[in-house]
Motif scaffolding. Sequence first.
Motif, PDB file in Angstrom:
ATOM      1  N   GLU A  93       0.803  -1.258   0.046  1.00  0.00           N
ATOM      2  CA  GLU A  93      -0.167   0.189  -0.005  1.00  0.00           C
ATOM      3  C   GLU A  93       1.035   1.423  -0.009  1.00  0.00           C
ATOM      4  O   GLU A  93       0.652   2.301  -0.739  1.00  0.00           O
ATOM      5  CB  GLU A  93      -0.828   0.102   1.211  1.00  0.00           C
ATOM      6  CG  GLU A  93      -1.782   1.093   1.456  1.00  0.00           C
ATOM      7  CD  GLU A  93      -2.708   1.348   2.607  1.00  0.00           C
ATOM      8  OE1 GLU A  93      -2.660   2.188   3.263  1.00  0.00           O
ATOM      9  OE2 GLU A  93      -3.543   0.166   2.522  1.00  0.00           O
ATOM     10  N   LEU A 111       2.324   1.713  -3.590  1.00  0.00           N
ATOM     11  CA  LEU A 111       1.368   2.238  -4.374  1.00  0.00           C
ATOM     12  C   LEU A 111       1.072   3.509  -4.199  1.00  0.00           C
ATOM     13  O   LEU A 111       0.794   4.327  -5.236  1.00  0.00           O
ATOM     14  CB  LEU A 111       0.122   1.170  -4.265  1.00  0.00           C
ATOM     15  CG  LEU A 111      -0.870   1.330  -5.350  1.00  0.00           C
ATOM     16  CD1 LEU A 111      -0.646   1.051  -6.600  1.00  0.00           C
ATOM     17  CD2 LEU A 111      -2.022   0.404  -4.806  1.00  0.00           C
ATOM     18  N   ARG A 128      -4.603   4.475 -10.035  1.00  0.00           N
ATOM     19  CA  ARG A 128      -3.580   4.029 -10.694  1.00  0.00           C
ATOM     20  C   ARG A 128      -3.923   3.663 -12.373  1.00  0.00           C
ATOM     21  O   ARG A 128      -3.451   4.014 -13.173  1.00  0.00           O
ATOM     22  CB  ARG A 128      -2.677   2.773 -10.280  1.00  0.00           C
ATOM     23  CG  ARG A 128      -1.723   2.234 -11.158  1.00  0.00           C
ATOM     24  CD  ARG A 128      -0.701   1.179 -10.205  1.00  0.00           C
ATOM     25  NE  ARG A 128      -1.820   0.278 -10.078  1.00  0.00           N
ATOM     26  CZ  ARG A 128      -1.387  -1.039  -9.580  1.00  0.00           C
ATOM     27  NH1 ARG A 128       0.051  -1.079  -9.121  1.00  0.00           N
ATOM     28  NH2 ARG A 128      -1.967  -2.142  -9.523  1.00  0.00           N
ATOM     29  N   SER A 129      -5.372   3.092 -12.110  1.00  0.00           N
ATOM     30  CA  SER A 129      -5.977   2.850 -13.700  1.00  0.00           C
ATOM     31  C   SER A 129      -6.246   4.136 -14.125  1.00  0.00           C
ATOM     32  O   SER A 129      -6.129   4.264 -15.584  1.00  0.00           O
ATOM     33  CB  SER A 129      -7.392   1.963 -13.197  1.00  0.00           C
ATOM     34  OG  SER A 129      -8.136   1.917 -14.378  1.00  0.00           O
ATOM     35  N   ASP A 182      -8.012   0.004  -2.542  1.00  0.00           N
ATOM     36  CA  ASP A 182      -8.820  -0.120  -3.794  1.00  0.00           C
ATOM     37  C   ASP A 182      -9.143   1.363  -4.597  1.00  0.00           C
ATOM     38  O   ASP A 182      -8.962   1.408  -5.663  1.00  0.00           O
ATOM     39  CB  ASP A 182     -10.325  -0.533  -3.231  1.00  0.00           C
ATOM     40  CG  ASP A 182     -10.475  -1.957  -2.547  1.00  0.00           C
ATOM     41  OD1 ASP A 182      -9.943  -2.829  -3.167  1.00  0.00           O
ATOM     42  OD2 ASP A 182     -10.942  -1.956  -1.496  1.00  0.00           O
ATOM     43  N   ARG A 239      -5.667   1.997  -6.115  1.00  0.00           N
ATOM     44  CA  ARG A 239      -5.856   0.921  -7.458  1.00  0.00           C
ATOM     45  C   ARG A 239      -6.564   1.629  -8.479  1.00  0.00           C
ATOM     46  O   ARG A 239      -6.240   1.729  -9.720  1.00  0.00           O
ATOM     47  CB  ARG A 239      -6.316  -0.365  -7.439  1.00  0.00           C
ATOM     48  CG  ARG A 239      -5.275  -1.261  -6.716  1.00  0.00           C
ATOM     49  CD  ARG A 239      -5.881  -2.322  -6.199  1.00  0.00           C
ATOM     50  NE  ARG A 239      -4.848  -3.593  -5.601  1.00  0.00           N
ATOM     51  CZ  ARG A 239      -5.467  -4.474  -4.777  1.00  0.00           C
ATOM     52  NH1 ARG A 239      -6.638  -4.791  -4.689  1.00  0.00           N
ATOM     53  NH2 ARG A 239      -4.417  -5.516  -4.354  1.00  0.00           N
ATOM     54  N   TYR A 270     -14.428   3.499 -13.498  1.00  0.00           N
ATOM     55  CA  TYR A 270     -13.961   2.238 -12.638  1.00  0.00           C
ATOM     56  C   TYR A 270     -14.921   1.684 -11.841  1.00  0.00           C
ATOM     57  O   TYR A 270     -15.483   2.370 -10.953  1.00  0.00           O
ATOM     58  CB  TYR A 270     -12.518   2.817 -11.911  1.00  0.00           C
ATOM     59  CG  TYR A 270     -11.684   1.866 -11.060  1.00  0.00           C
ATOM     60  CD1 TYR A 270     -10.836   1.179 -11.588  1.00  0.00           C
ATOM     61  CD2 TYR A 270     -12.178   1.263  -9.887  1.00  0.00           C
ATOM     62  CE1 TYR A 270      -9.955   0.177 -11.164  1.00  0.00           C
ATOM     63  CE2 TYR A 270     -11.708   0.199  -9.294  1.00  0.00           C
ATOM     64  CZ  TYR A 270     -10.448  -0.378  -9.934  1.00  0.00           C
ATOM     65  OH  TYR A 270      -9.688  -1.409  -9.144  1.00  0.00           O
TER      66      TYR A 270
END
Length: 263
Positions: free
Chosen positions: A17, A20, A252-253, A246, A249, A233
Amino acid sequence: MLRRLLSLTRPLYWFYERRLLKEVKGGPMPRHLGLILDGNRRYAKALGLSPTKGHEFGVHKAYEVLEWCLEMGIKTVTVWVFSTDNFRRPPEEVEELMRLFVREAERMAEDHRILEHQVQVRVIGRREGFSEEVLRALERLEERTRQHQGMVLNIAMGYGGREEIVDAVKRLLLEAEEKGLGPGQVAASLTPEEIAKRLYTAGLPDPDFIIRTSGEIRLSGFLLWQSAYSEFYFADVLWPEFRKIDFLRALRSYQARERRFGR
């Protein structure tokens, strides 16, 4: 044995985490993030609790996500908390939701995160159907934060995307009538920009990223006009279970797609 394995994976989870978070912080952020907070009732049902408890869990999660957005420097956030269709739910559930709205509006008006970060709160949607008590609490919250210069937080209540477009067109026609313009003159000057200027979110950038929880892969009418060019998303977790990892992520997408298309 299972507990031991879980305890061993926690440090790895924490490290992932943090890595990220560092990666995402170095990339572009959405100018306007839309959030569809879906799954509160299903979460409560899975735990054998009343729908109201699920909504309370959802409120706590919303505060968490607000903190994450502030940490990431996202300038505009719109959260959909109550649709026009939600008035059709069982009367006792709607009544509990109204009490929750009053309590949280009063709480937000004094919340240190709202005040310290100068969050400006706007309530968007139709106000018909809400009690005077709810409306007063929402108006106090808006007035308390009106002069704030930080993040803009739109709370969509009594909201429906089709209704928003209808209201924008009605407003345009009423303004034209006041100016003495006829139908032909209105039609000749009608442009998408003229309608956009009369939407609930007028003056704000259109959402460039929308997140929906619970696994539903649809917008359900959320910001229909504004989301024409949004990235989406769809998280498969219920809203109260939505974790920071979550969220990261999802961002990041968004960043990967932004880089891919050179925006």
